[in-house]
Design a protein around this motif. Structure first.
Motif, PDB file in Angstrom:
ATOM      1  N   ILE A  47      26.213  56.448   3.923  1.00 19.43           N
ATOM      2  CA  ILE A  47      27.150  57.384   4.555  1.00 19.43           C
ATOM      3  C   ILE A  47      28.542  57.278   3.926  1.00 19.43           C
ATOM      4  CG2 ILE A  47      28.387  57.900   6.710  1.00 19.43           C
ATOM      5  CD1 ILE A  47      25.755  57.127   8.176  1.00 19.43           C
ATOM      6  N   ILE A  48      28.998  56.063   3.688  1.00 16.46           N
ATOM      7  CA  ILE A  48      30.379  55.872   3.206  1.00 16.46           C
ATOM      8  C   ILE A  48      30.458  55.756   1.685  1.00 16.46           C
ATOM      9  CG2 ILE A  48      31.068  54.765   5.360  1.00 16.46           C
ATOM     10  CD1 ILE A  48      30.974  52.059   3.837  1.00 16.46           C
ATOM     11  N   TYR A  49      29.357  55.967   0.989  1.00 20.63           N
ATOM     12  CA  TYR A  49      29.326  55.749  -0.458  1.00 20.63           C
ATOM     13  C   TYR A  49      30.401  56.556  -1.187  1.00 20.63           C
ATOM     14  CZ  TYR A  49      27.557  55.199  -5.196  1.00 20.63           C
ATOM     15  OH  TYR A  49      27.443  54.905  -6.536  1.00 20.63           O
ATOM     16  N   GLY A  50      30.544  57.827  -0.855  1.00 16.27           N
ATOM     17  CA  GLY A  50      31.500  58.690  -1.545  1.00 16.27           C
ATOM     18  C   GLY A  50      32.948  58.300  -1.317  1.00 16.27           C
ATOM     19  N   LEU A  51      33.209  57.546  -0.231  1.00 19.18           N
ATOM     20  CA  LEU A  51      34.585  57.167   0.087  1.00 19.18           C
ATOM     21  C   LEU A  51      35.108  56.074  -0.853  1.00 19.18           C
ATOM     22  CD1 LEU A  51      34.411  57.153   3.994  1.00 19.18           C
ATOM     23  CD2 LEU A  51      35.255  58.958   2.479  1.00 19.18           C
ATOM     24  N   LYS A  52      34.218  55.469  -1.640  1.00 17.39           N
ATOM     25  CA  LYS A  52      34.686  54.465  -2.599  1.00 17.39           C
ATOM     26  C   LYS A  52      35.643  55.088  -3.614  1.00 17.39           C
ATOM     27  CE  LYS A  52      30.559  51.517  -2.400  1.00 17.39           C
ATOM     28  NZ  LYS A  52      29.429  50.942  -3.177  1.00 17.39           N
ATOM     29  N   ASN A  53      35.352  56.319  -4.004  1.00 13.28           N
ATOM     30  CA  ASN A  53      36.199  57.004  -4.983  1.00 13.28           C
ATOM     31  C   ASN A  53      37.325  57.785  -4.327  1.00 13.28           C
ATOM     32  OD1 ASN A  53      34.665  56.100  -7.195  1.00 13.28           O
ATOM     33  ND2 ASN A  53      33.187  57.749  -6.912  1.00 13.28           N
ATOM     34  N   LYS A  54      37.141  58.139  -3.047  1.00 11.34           N
ATOM     35  CA  LYS A  54      38.175  58.876  -2.315  1.00 11.34           C
ATOM     36  C   LYS A  54      38.360  58.212  -0.955  1.00 11.34           C
ATOM     37  CE  LYS A  54      37.350  63.333  -4.566  1.00 11.34           C
ATOM     38  NZ  LYS A  54      37.056  64.772  -4.356  1.00 11.34           N
ATOM     39  N   PRO A  55      38.929  57.018  -0.918  1.00 10.77           N
ATOM     40  CA  PRO A  55      38.957  56.215   0.312  1.00 10.77           C
ATOM     41  C   PRO A  55      39.768  56.809   1.452  1.00 10.77           C
ATOM     42  CG  PRO A  55      40.323  55.220  -1.402  1.00 10.77           C
ATOM     43  CD  PRO A  55      39.550  56.324  -2.052  1.00 10.77           C
ATOM     44  N   GLY A  56      40.700  57.681   1.161  1.00 10.17           N
ATOM     45  CA  GLY A  56      41.552  58.199   2.230  1.00 10.17           C
ATOM     46  C   GLY A  56      41.098  59.514   2.827  1.00 10.17           C
ATOM     47  N   ILE A  57      39.987  60.046   2.355  1.00  7.75           N
ATOM     48  CA  ILE A  57      39.610  61.396   2.768  1.00  7.75           C
ATOM     49  C   ILE A  57      39.119  61.441   4.210  1.00  7.75           C
ATOM     50  CG2 ILE A  57      37.190  61.390   2.001  1.00  7.75           C
ATOM     51  CD1 ILE A  57      37.807  64.210   0.804  1.00  7.75           C
ATOM     52  N   SER A  58      38.504  60.358   4.691  1.00  7.74           N
ATOM     53  CA  SER A  58      38.109  60.232   6.096  1.00  7.74           C
ATOM     54  C   SER A  58      38.506  58.852   6.603  1.00  7.74           C
ATOM     55  CB  SER A  58      36.595  60.409   6.271  1.00  7.74           C
ATOM     56  OG  SER A  58      36.200  61.751   6.180  1.00  7.74           O
ATOM     57  N   THR A  59      39.064  58.798   7.809  1.00 12.92           N
ATOM     58  CA  THR A  59      39.408  57.515   8.418  1.00 12.92           C
ATOM     59  C   THR A  59      38.162  56.873   9.013  1.00 12.92           C
ATOM     60  OG1 THR A  59      39.847  58.468  10.594  1.00 12.92           O
ATOM     61  CG2 THR A  59      41.683  58.425   9.006  1.00 12.92           C
TER      62      THR A  59
END
Length: 250
Positions: free
Chosen positions: A94-106
């Protein structure tokens, strides 16, 4: 909000899409419906940006995105086979994509989405331990945490049946409403399209056969192909479709 103007696409001299023009409103659920080989998946790929447009224009909120690369469009897709990482658990997927865009979802937003999709008890499970419906929800969550401008779903219910299918349909509707998220779905199943969508685009042999609200398609099909495909193809399901729209309009 999203406009397709005179879109054409051919492969090796074979016309796949021929003069496709339509608009999709902000927050609307639209299904692209048609038989195998009708061009519906190609149309989805053109919107996403995986496939180039031969001619015509794709406009999003007044901006011409026809030649804009996929990664700059901000549209995300959930593939038919889910495309989850088998070496990661559900939460890591679920959180894999946030590694490259960490601030896009809290973290709070991620948690809200997990609860909305009913995934809290499955977060530590490996992908092989999940049912088809659970995998589909994880794939949707992974896409949603990236806050797509448009959510694209390729045959999201094809591997599901019964109660699980109805549950996923309800969750797709809830997500579209809660996040006011424009959602475009490819399906070959008339019942899915008619019960899930605000409008249905019916494609046959690369051309638009009808683009209308489900109740309009049921009561006023534009041509014999639609009458055959919608009303006769799934005889067992037809009464359920008619009953649903009779109840909605009663």
């Amino acid at each position: 909000m999203l406009e397709l103007k005179n879109i054409k696409k051919s492969y090796n001299g074979n016309v796949i899409l021929d003069d496709i023009s339509l608009d999709v409103e902000d927050g609307e659920i639209v299904s692209i419906l048609g038989p195998s080989g009708s061009g519906k998946t190609t149309l989805l790929n053109l919107i996403l940006g995986i496939t180039d447009i031969d001619s015509g224009r794709l406009i999003y909120h007044g901006e011409d995105l026809t030649d804009v690369p996929m990664e700059q469009r901000g549209f995300n897709i959930v593939f038919q086979d889910y495309a989850l990482f088998p070496n990661l658990n559900a939460y890591q997927n679920i959180i894999y994509g946030l590694k490259n865009k960490p601030g896009i979802s809290t973290k709070e937003e991620v948690d809200e989405l997990i609860d909305l999709l009913g995934l809290r008890e499955h977060l530590d499970k490996g992908i092989a331990q999940l049912s088809g419906g659970q995998k589909q929800r994880v794939a949707i969550a992974r896409t949603m945490v990236m806050k797509p401008k448009i959510l694209l779903l390729d045959e999201p219910l094809s591997a599901l049946d019964g109660v699980i299918k109805e549950s996923i349909k309800d969750r797709i509707k809830t997500i579209a409403k809660e996040f006011h998220l424009t959602t475009i779905i490819v399906t070959h199943d008339p019942e899915e399209a008619l019960t899930l969508s605000d409008r249905v685009l019916i494609i046959n042999q690369g051309k638009i056969s009808q683009y209308a609200k489900p109740e309009e398609i049921i009561s006023r099909p534009d041509n014999s192909f639609i009458r055959e495909f919608i009303l006769n193809q799934l005889e067992i399901k037809r009464n359920n479709i008619f009953s649903l729209f009779h109840c909605q309009t009663a």
